[in-house]
Motif scaffolding. Structure first.
Motif, PDB file in Angstrom:
ATOM      1  N   ARG A 134      -6.958   6.858 -15.735  1.00 56.51           N
ATOM      2  CA  ARG A 134      -5.564   7.244 -15.513  1.00 56.51           C
ATOM      3  C   ARG A 134      -5.441   8.751 -15.300  1.00 56.51           C
ATOM      4  N   ASN A 135      -6.196   9.528 -16.039  1.00 54.07           N
ATOM      5  CA  ASN A 135      -6.170  10.975 -15.812  1.00 54.07           C
ATOM      6  C   ASN A 135      -6.631  11.308 -14.400  1.00 54.07           C
ATOM      7  N   GLU A 136      -7.563  10.536 -13.900  1.00 53.70           N
ATOM      8  CA  GLU A 136      -8.126  10.793 -12.573  1.00 53.70           C
ATOM      9  C   GLU A 136      -7.188  10.348 -11.452  1.00 53.70           C
ATOM     10  N   GLU A 137      -6.426   9.285 -11.683  1.00 51.85           N
ATOM     11  CA  GLU A 137      -5.630   8.692 -10.607  1.00 51.85           C
ATOM     12  C   GLU A 137      -4.150   9.085 -10.625  1.00 51.85           C
ATOM     13  N   THR A 138      -3.628   9.484 -11.771  1.00 49.25           N
ATOM     14  CA  THR A 138      -2.194   9.748 -11.899  1.00 49.25           C
ATOM     15  C   THR A 138      -1.799  11.052 -11.221  1.00 49.25           C
ATOM     16  N   LEU A 139      -0.787  10.977 -10.366  1.00 47.97           N
ATOM     17  CA  LEU A 139      -0.259  12.154  -9.678  1.00 47.97           C
ATOM     18  C   LEU A 139       0.867  12.759 -10.509  1.00 47.97           C
ATOM     19  N   LEU A 140       0.749  14.027 -10.841  1.00 47.87           N
ATOM     20  CA  LEU A 140       1.800  14.732 -11.569  1.00 47.87           C
ATOM     21  C   LEU A 140       2.464  15.746 -10.644  1.00 47.87           C
ATOM     22  N   VAL A 141       3.741  15.493 -10.392  1.00 48.34           N
ATOM     23  CA  VAL A 141       4.552  16.355  -9.534  1.00 48.34           C
ATOM     24  C   VAL A 141       5.593  17.045 -10.405  1.00 48.34           C
ATOM     25  N   ILE A 142       5.678  18.362 -10.329  1.00 47.99           N
ATOM     26  CA  ILE A 142       6.728  19.076 -11.044  1.00 47.99           C
ATOM     27  C   ILE A 142       7.682  19.688 -10.032  1.00 47.99           C
ATOM     28  N   GLN A 143       8.950  19.634 -10.355  1.00 49.71           N
ATOM     29  CA  GLN A 143       9.969  20.141  -9.440  1.00 49.71           C
ATOM     30  C   GLN A 143      10.417  21.541  -9.847  1.00 49.71           C
ATOM     31  N   VAL A 144      10.260  22.480  -8.940  1.00 57.20           N
ATOM     32  CA  VAL A 144      10.798  23.826  -9.106  1.00 57.20           C
ATOM     33  C   VAL A 144      12.017  23.903  -8.207  1.00 57.20           C
TER      34      VAL A 144
ATOM     35  N   ASP B 286       3.413   4.069 -17.949  1.00 55.44           N
ATOM     36  CA  ASP B 286       2.928   2.825 -18.542  1.00 55.44           C
ATOM     37  C   ASP B 286       3.247   1.605 -17.682  1.00 55.44           C
ATOM     38  N   ILE B 287       4.325   1.655 -16.898  1.00 53.86           N
ATOM     39  CA  ILE B 287       4.662   0.495 -16.057  1.00 53.86           C
ATOM     40  C   ILE B 287       3.769   0.404 -14.827  1.00 53.86           C
ATOM     41  N   GLY B 288       2.881   1.379 -14.651  1.00 60.69           N
ATOM     42  CA  GLY B 288       1.907   1.291 -13.574  1.00 60.69           C
ATOM     43  C   GLY B 288       2.224   2.105 -12.344  1.00 60.69           C
ATOM     44  N   ALA B 289       3.138   3.077 -12.460  1.00 65.86           N
ATOM     45  CA  ALA B 289       3.427   3.951 -11.319  1.00 65.86           C
ATOM     46  C   ALA B 289       2.205   4.798 -10.987  1.00 65.86           C
ATOM     47  N   ALA B 290       2.090   5.164  -9.717  1.00 66.37           N
ATOM     48  CA  ALA B 290       0.970   6.006  -9.294  1.00 66.37           C
ATOM     49  C   ALA B 290       1.136   7.440  -9.743  1.00 66.37           C
ATOM     50  N   GLY B 291       2.377   7.807 -10.051  1.00 68.34           N
ATOM     51  CA  GLY B 291       2.612   9.175 -10.474  1.00 68.34           C
ATOM     52  C   GLY B 291       4.013   9.344 -11.006  1.00 68.34           C
ATOM     53  N   VAL B 292       4.254  10.536 -11.511  1.00 66.63           N
ATOM     54  CA  VAL B 292       5.561  10.861 -12.079  1.00 66.63           C
ATOM     55  C   VAL B 292       6.003  12.200 -11.526  1.00 66.63           C
ATOM     56  N   GLN B 293       7.307  12.315 -11.284  1.00 69.00           N
ATOM     57  CA  GLN B 293       7.886  13.540 -10.743  1.00 69.00           C
ATOM     58  C   GLN B 293       8.908  14.052 -11.764  1.00 69.00           C
ATOM     59  N   VAL B 294       8.654  15.255 -12.269  1.00 64.62           N
ATOM     60  CA  VAL B 294       9.425  15.787 -13.392  1.00 64.62           C
ATOM     61  C   VAL B 294      10.368  16.885 -12.900  1.00 64.62           C
ATOM     62  N   PRO B 295      11.680  16.721 -13.110  1.00 59.23           N
ATOM     63  CA  PRO B 295      12.651  17.683 -12.576  1.00 59.23           C
ATOM     64  C   PRO B 295      12.823  18.923 -13.446  1.00 59.23           C
TER      65      PRO B 295
ATOM     66  N   ASP C 154       0.814  -1.225   0.000  1.00 61.11           N
ATOM     67  CA  ASP C 154       0.000   0.000   0.000  1.00 61.11           C
ATOM     68  C   ASP C 154       0.842   1.267   0.000  1.00 61.11           C
ATOM     69  N   VAL C 155       1.937   1.229  -0.745  1.00 65.54           N
ATOM     70  CA  VAL C 155       2.788   2.400  -0.933  1.00 65.54           C
ATOM     71  C   VAL C 155       2.661   2.855  -2.381  1.00 65.54           C
ATOM     72  N   ALA C 156       2.468   4.144  -2.605  1.00 66.33           N
ATOM     73  CA  ALA C 156       2.326   4.678  -3.958  1.00 66.33           C
ATOM     74  C   ALA C 156       3.699   4.846  -4.593  1.00 66.33           C
ATOM     75  N   PRO C 157       3.970   4.148  -5.703  1.00 71.13           N
ATOM     76  CA  PRO C 157       5.250   4.325  -6.393  1.00 71.13           C
ATOM     77  C   PRO C 157       5.212   5.543  -7.314  1.00 71.13           C
ATOM     78  N   ILE C 158       6.120   6.466  -7.079  1.00 74.68           N
ATOM     79  CA  ILE C 158       6.266   7.657  -7.903  1.00 74.68           C
ATOM     80  C   ILE C 158       7.630   7.564  -8.595  1.00 74.68           C
ATOM     81  N   VAL C 159       7.689   7.870  -9.865  1.00 78.94           N
ATOM     82  CA  VAL C 159       8.952   7.801 -10.592  1.00 78.94           C
ATOM     83  C   VAL C 159       9.465   9.206 -10.883  1.00 78.94           C
ATOM     84  N   ARG C 160      10.679   9.497 -10.380  1.00 81.37           N
ATOM     85  CA  ARG C 160      11.326  10.740 -10.818  1.00 81.37           C
ATOM     86  C   ARG C 160      12.108  10.417 -12.084  1.00 81.37           C
ATOM     87  N   VAL C 161      11.633  10.965 -13.187  1.00 87.85           N
ATOM     88  CA  VAL C 161      12.243  10.682 -14.475  1.00 87.85           C
ATOM     89  C   VAL C 161      13.529  11.473 -14.648  1.00 87.85           C
ATOM     90  N   ARG C 162      14.294  11.093 -15.664  1.00 86.21           N
ATOM     91  CA  ARG C 162      15.595  11.722 -15.876  1.00 86.21           C
ATOM     92  C   ARG C 162      15.463  13.151 -16.377  1.00 86.21           C
TER      93      ARG C 162
END
Length: 256
Positions: free
Chosen positions: A138-148, A85-94, A65-73
């Motif tokens: 997916r639009n409803e569930e996907t977490l989008l994190v942007i890094q400032v 696409d691999i099923g992460a709960a969200g993506v974190q964009v640097p 029950d941990v949400a996997p977030i991927v910080r992409v390159r």
């Protein structure tokens, strides 16, 4: 907080805590869940993890029950699409510095009509067969994190916050310190003033703020400033520092 509800929880005003993971270890992902954390950020920007290794780690996290977030390159369409696409709960964009940067992240992370994310239903995120509601879900569930995480991004924070489709604005104190010419001095007043400015502007637009903290004391300070998405340390550093402390606490006899 379950993996399925992290986005909704944050948007409803809840707080969540997690950590960064660099090690390719499903056991570490499970331990993060056992410890009671809500999410784990798999760091592909500063770590060796790939889409293939992150997939199995995400499975282990979700089983606890941990949400996997991927910080992409980087802020590239292919990077973001693969992570989701691999099923992460969200993506974190640097390294988001401008409105255009933020818009590009939204375009890549959201399906039509919110964005233009590439569509294949034959992926883990779609249970390999998809459904009639796959893109909406997916639009409803996907977490989008942007890094400032730079002075320029803070200067442009109002236009960044004006972009629809962003869930969390994440503050990276280390890169902020570097952009100010004081690398590593994350508690310097100049760094904290920039972070506080973003917290204030985000509150005006009801945008969730996230931040990195090296320890609980720093985390509590930023929670008081309005941060909801709290990232506590990096697992490799936490492990190394804990072992170092254990060694220091052992009274070894001195030999000539």
């Amino acid at each position: 907080m379950s993996e399925r509800s992290i986005r909704h929880g944050l948007l409803d005003g809840e707080f969540s805590v997690g950590t960064f993971q660099l090690l390719d270890s499903t056991m570490v992902s499970e331990m993060i869940g056992i410890a009671g954390m809500d999410f784990v950020i798999y760091d592909q920007e500063h770590g060796p993890l790939t889409a293939e290794t992150t997939l199995k780690l995400s499975t282990a996290a979700q089983n606890r029950d941990v949400a996997p977030i991927v910080r992409v390159r980087n802020n590239e369409e292919a990077e973001i699409q693969r992570a989701l696409d691999i099923g992460a709960a969200g993506v974190q964009v640097p390294q988001i510095e401008t409105r255009a940067d933020a818009e590009a992240a939204v375009e890549a992370a959201r399906f039509d009509p919110l964005g233009s994310r590439g569509l294949s239903k034959y992926v883990r995120a779609g249970d390999y067969v998809g459904s009639e509601t796959y893109t909406d879900d997916r639009n409803e569930e996907t977490l989008l994190v942007i890094q400032v995480e730079g002075e320029r991004g803070v200067e442009n924070i109002d236009e960044i916050l004006d972009v629809d489709g962003i869930d969390v604005v994440f503050l990276g104190p280390y890169d902020l310190s570097q952009s100010l010419g004081i690398p590593g001095q994350v508690t310097d007043d100049r760094v904290e003033e920039l972070m506080e400015r973003v917290c204030e502007r985000a509150a005006d637009t009801e945008t969730v703020v996230g931040a990195f903290a090296d320890d609980a004391e720093i985390a509590n300070k930023w929670i008081d400033a309005g941060v909801q998405y709290i990232t506590l340390g990096v697992e490799v550093a936490l492990f190394t520092e804990y072992l170092d402390g254990l060694v220091d606490d052992v009274d070894l006899p001195q030999t000539d």
